[in-house]
Scaffold this active site. Structure first.
Site, PDB file in Angstrom:
ATOM      1  N   ASP A  62       1.088  -1.283   0.044  1.00 41.67           N
ATOM      2  CA  ASP A  62       0.234   0.050   0.246  1.00 41.67           C
ATOM      3  C   ASP A  62       1.243   0.737  -0.197  1.00 41.67           C
ATOM      4  O   ASP A  62       1.680   1.821   1.390  1.00 41.67           O
ATOM      5  CB  ASP A  62      -0.722  -0.230   1.590  1.00 41.67           C
ATOM      6  CG  ASP A  62      -1.585   1.564   1.137  1.00 41.67           C
ATOM      7  OD1 ASP A  62      -1.834   2.466   0.524  1.00 41.67           O
ATOM      8  OD2 ASP A  62      -2.932   1.193   1.968  1.00 41.67           O
ATOM      9  N   ASN A  89       3.151   2.539 -10.919  1.00 38.59           N
ATOM     10  CA  ASN A  89       1.786   2.773 -11.492  1.00 38.59           C
ATOM     11  C   ASN A  89       1.225   3.054 -10.725  1.00 38.59           C
ATOM     12  O   ASN A  89      -0.860   3.557 -11.097  1.00 38.59           O
ATOM     13  CB  ASN A  89       1.725   1.220 -12.283  1.00 38.59           C
ATOM     14  CG  ASN A  89       0.122   1.116 -12.585  1.00 38.59           C
ATOM     15  OD1 ASN A  89      -0.475   1.780 -13.475  1.00 38.59           O
ATOM     16  ND2 ASN A  89      -0.685   0.344 -12.100  1.00 38.59           N
ATOM     17  N   PHE A  94     -10.430  10.532  -8.170  1.00 42.27           N
ATOM     18  CA  PHE A  94     -11.631  11.378  -8.625  1.00 42.27           C
ATOM     19  C   PHE A  94     -13.012  10.736  -9.608  1.00 42.27           C
ATOM     20  O   PHE A  94     -12.020  11.305 -10.345  1.00 42.27           O
ATOM     21  CB  PHE A  94     -12.135  12.291  -7.458  1.00 42.27           C
ATOM     22  CG  PHE A  94     -11.811  12.330  -5.985  1.00 42.27           C
ATOM     23  CD1 PHE A  94     -12.844  11.808  -4.991  1.00 42.27           C
ATOM     24  CD2 PHE A  94     -10.340  11.970  -5.156  1.00 42.27           C
ATOM     25  CE1 PHE A  94     -12.663  11.807  -3.687  1.00 42.27           C
ATOM     26  CE2 PHE A  94     -10.298  12.444  -4.008  1.00 42.27           C
ATOM     27  CZ  PHE A  94     -11.478  11.690  -3.422  1.00 42.27           C
ATOM     28  N   TYR A 193      -5.865  15.922  -9.265  1.00 39.15           N
ATOM     29  CA  TYR A 193      -5.488  14.658 -10.432  1.00 39.15           C
ATOM     30  C   TYR A 193      -4.250  15.680 -11.601  1.00 39.15           C
ATOM     31  O   TYR A 193      -3.269  15.561 -11.252  1.00 39.15           O
ATOM     32  CB  TYR A 193      -6.114  13.947 -11.007  1.00 39.15           C
ATOM     33  CG  TYR A 193      -5.740  13.064 -11.803  1.00 39.15           C
ATOM     34  CD1 TYR A 193      -5.764  11.923 -10.728  1.00 39.15           C
ATOM     35  CD2 TYR A 193      -5.448  12.731 -13.804  1.00 39.15           C
ATOM     36  CE1 TYR A 193      -4.606  10.384 -12.043  1.00 39.15           C
ATOM     37  CE2 TYR A 193      -4.802  11.888 -14.180  1.00 39.15           C
ATOM     38  CZ  TYR A 193      -4.472  10.651 -13.189  1.00 39.15           C
ATOM     39  OH  TYR A 193      -4.210   9.547 -14.685  1.00 39.15           O
ATOM     40  N   GLY A 194      -4.282  16.813 -12.308  1.00 37.70           N
ATOM     41  CA  GLY A 194      -3.749  17.064 -13.167  1.00 37.70           C
ATOM     42  C   GLY A 194      -1.956  17.573 -12.301  1.00 37.70           C
ATOM     43  O   GLY A 194      -1.293  17.296 -12.568  1.00 37.70           O
TER      44      GLY A 194
HETATM   45  P1  NAP Z   1      -7.724   1.113 -11.653  1.00 36.46           P
HETATM   46  O1  NAP Z   1      -7.467   0.866 -13.380  1.00 36.46           O
HETATM   47  O2  NAP Z   1      -7.394   1.794 -11.350  1.00 36.46           O
HETATM   48  O3  NAP Z   1      -5.522   1.348 -11.378  1.00 36.46           O
HETATM   49  C1  NAP Z   1      -4.736   1.608 -10.390  1.00 36.46           C
HETATM   50  C2  NAP Z   1      -4.259   0.830  -9.127  1.00 36.46           C
HETATM   51  O4  NAP Z   1      -3.654   1.424  -8.565  1.00 36.46           O
HETATM   52  C3  NAP Z   1      -5.555  -0.433  -8.593  1.00 36.46           C
HETATM   53  O5  NAP Z   1      -4.514  -1.408  -8.374  1.00 36.46           O
HETATM   54  C4  NAP Z   1      -5.204   0.268  -6.986  1.00 36.46           C
HETATM   55  O6  NAP Z   1      -5.363  -1.027  -6.465  1.00 36.46           O
HETATM   56  C5  NAP Z   1      -3.626   0.867  -7.095  1.00 36.46           C
HETATM   57  N1  NAP Z   1      -4.108   1.793  -5.606  1.00 36.46           N
HETATM   58  C6  NAP Z   1      -4.557   2.635  -5.811  1.00 36.46           C
HETATM   59  N2  NAP Z   1      -4.171   3.455  -5.045  1.00 36.46           N
HETATM   60  C7  NAP Z   1      -3.550   2.470  -3.674  1.00 36.46           C
HETATM   61  C8  NAP Z   1      -2.345   2.535  -2.854  1.00 36.46           C
HETATM   62  N3  NAP Z   1      -2.526   3.576  -1.891  1.00 36.46           N
HETATM   63  N4  NAP Z   1      -1.181   1.525  -2.845  1.00 36.46           N
HETATM   64  C9  NAP Z   1      -1.358   0.449  -3.631  1.00 36.46           C
HETATM   65  N5  NAP Z   1      -1.788   0.898  -4.656  1.00 36.46           N
HETATM   66  C10 NAP Z   1      -3.033   1.474  -5.021  1.00 36.46           C
HETATM   67  O7  NAP Z   1      -6.703   2.621 -12.679  1.00 36.46           O
HETATM   68  P2  NAP Z   1      -5.455   2.741 -13.934  1.00 36.46           P
HETATM   69  O8  NAP Z   1      -6.216   3.119 -15.463  1.00 36.46           O
HETATM   70  O9  NAP Z   1      -4.979   1.234 -14.524  1.00 36.46           O
HETATM   71  O10 NAP Z   1      -4.041   3.284 -13.688  1.00 36.46           O
HETATM   72  C11 NAP Z   1      -2.881   3.085 -12.969  1.00 36.46           C
HETATM   73  C12 NAP Z   1      -2.206   4.044 -13.426  1.00 36.46           C
HETATM   74  O11 NAP Z   1      -2.139   5.171 -14.793  1.00 36.46           O
HETATM   75  C13 NAP Z   1      -2.427   5.399 -12.937  1.00 36.46           C
HETATM   76  O12 NAP Z   1      -1.395   6.587 -11.901  1.00 36.46           O
HETATM   77  C14 NAP Z   1      -3.871   6.210 -13.203  1.00 36.46           C
HETATM   78  O13 NAP Z   1      -3.381   7.296 -13.012  1.00 36.46           O
HETATM   79  C15 NAP Z   1      -2.598   6.212 -14.856  1.00 36.46           C
HETATM   80  N6  NAP Z   1      -3.104   6.878 -15.789  1.00 36.46           N
HETATM   81  C16 NAP Z   1      -4.273   5.676 -16.809  1.00 36.46           C
HETATM   82  C17 NAP Z   1      -4.780   6.461 -17.421  1.00 36.46           C
HETATM   83  C18 NAP Z   1      -5.936   5.693 -18.717  1.00 36.46           C
HETATM   84  O14 NAP Z   1      -6.791   6.193 -18.671  1.00 36.46           O
HETATM   85  N7  NAP Z   1      -6.413   4.686 -17.328  1.00 36.46           N
HETATM   86  C19 NAP Z   1      -4.270   7.513 -18.380  1.00 36.46           C
HETATM   87  C20 NAP Z   1      -3.566   8.490 -17.752  1.00 36.46           C
HETATM   88  C21 NAP Z   1      -2.437   7.775 -16.286  1.00 36.46           C
HETATM   89  P3  NAP Z   1      -6.842  -1.139  -6.326  1.00 36.46           P
HETATM   90  O15 NAP Z   1      -7.488  -1.745  -6.551  1.00 36.46           O
HETATM   91  O16 NAP Z   1      -7.298  -1.471  -4.493  1.00 36.46           O
HETATM   92  O17 NAP Z   1      -8.083  -0.219  -5.769  1.00 36.46           O
END
Ligand code: NAP
Length: 276
Positions: A62, A89, A94, A193-194
């Site tokens: 975590d 990652n 929100f 977020y930004g």
């Molecule tokens: P996601 O499906 O919501 O997955 C996020 C992951 O991070 C989940 O495994 C979540 O675990 C974990 N997490 C959140 N808080 C945590 C903590 N305190 N400690 C450990 N793990 C934690 O989001 P995603 O789209 O795959 O995003 C992955 C990364 O890519 C993020 O950094 C996001 O900002 C970035 N990103 C995403 C996009 C997009 O279009 N999806 C675009 C640009 C950047 P839980 O399952 O326990 O919540």
């Protein structure tokens, strides 16, 4: 102590992180750790990849919890004597229509995306082995948010001499400014977020600079990246890329060959260095 190379991906029980682990299991010549803050969700993700014939390992992490980060650090130090690949990652966002007060969103978002990621770096970067690769998953949104900061803030965030302490002070100030509802007057954009991802990108630039200054001979490459707009729980079903496509740039940076001396300290999208 094992001499097997080791890769670690934070927040990898689902979404892009899980796709990064899947790709690394296929391409990285060593042990790959799927990590999750919730052991049950993590083990379920491991089981899913095992059904696909892959063999990820699991460790709880975590990134909001310093004890948890340090437990992983001690485990990796003892078992492997260091780390070869670290992909930061884990992140949160929100939803646009979430009614949580903006100041709370700011505090919670910065806590994980910036301060949590920074804590992981503080504890794990000293363990990076020569030719190690570090990938900090930021977002294109960081560049958009930067463009909406005051000229003064933009100058600070683009500076080649900004220190980690100064960055931490600025990120802390953003959270404080939202509480006093003066963040826009103080030159901040209206996106937690930004701003959190500005923090991740600038942190990466600073850390790469420190590696140049302190560990040049170790050939470690550290970059920030954007995975693209990816269909996950975070971005929703309308996004353009699959998680596997979203994993491509982070995995490319994680597997830069030992002969590469670039990119380093860059913001990379679609495997291409972007201006900051
Ligand atoms: P996601 O499906 O919501 O997955 C996020 C992951 O991070 C989940 O495994 C979540 O675990 C974990 N997490 C959140 N808080 C945590 C903590 N305190 N400690 C450990 N793990 C934690 O989001 P995603 O789209 O795959 O995003 C992955 C990364 O890519 C993020 O950094 C996001 O900002 C970035 N990103 C995403 C996009 C997009 O279009 N999806 C675009 C640009 C950047 P839980 O399952 O326990 O919540």
């Amino acid at each position: 102590m094992s001499s097997v190379p080791v890769a670690v991906v934070t927040g990898s029980n689902k979404g892009i992180g899980l796709a990064i682990v899947r790709a690394l299991c296929k391409q990285f010549p060593g042990d790959v750790y799927l990590t999750s803050r919730d052991a049950e969700r993590g083990q379920a993700a491991v089981a899913q990849l095992q059904q696909e014939g892959l063999q990820p390992l699991f460790h709880q992490l975590d990134i909001d919890d310093l004890q948890s980060i340090r437990a992983l650090r001690d485990f990796l130090k003892e078992k492997y004597g260091g780390i070869n690949v670290l992909v930061n990652n884990a992140g949160i966002a929100f939803k646009v229509n979430d009614t949580t007060p903006f100041a709370v969103q700011a505090e919670v978002t910065l806590k994980t995306n910036f301060f949590g990621t920074r804590n992981v770096c503080t504890e794990l970067l000293p363990l990076m082995k020569p030719y190690g690769r570090v990938v900090n998953v930021s977002s294109m949104v960081s560049g958009l948010a930067l463009g909406r900061c005051s000229q003064e803030l933009q100058q600070k965030f683009r500076s080649d001499t900004i220190t980690e302490d100064e960055l931490v002070q600025l990120m802390t100030k953003f959270v404080e400014d939202t509480k006093k509802n003066v963040h826009e007057k103080e030159g901040w954009p209206n996106t937690s977020y930004g701003v959190s991802k500005i923090g991740v990108t600038v942190l990466s630039r600073i850390q790469a600079r420190l590696l140049n200054e302190q560990r040049k001979g170790d050939h470690i490459l550290l970059n920030a990246c954007c995975p693209g707009w990816v269909r996950t729980d975070m971005a929703g079903p309308k996004a353009t890329k699959s998680p596997e496509e979203g994993a491509e740039t982070p995995v490319y940076l994680a597997l830069l060959p030992s002969s590469a001396d670039a990119p380093h300290g860059q913001f990379v999208s679609d495997k291409t260095v972007q201006p900051w």
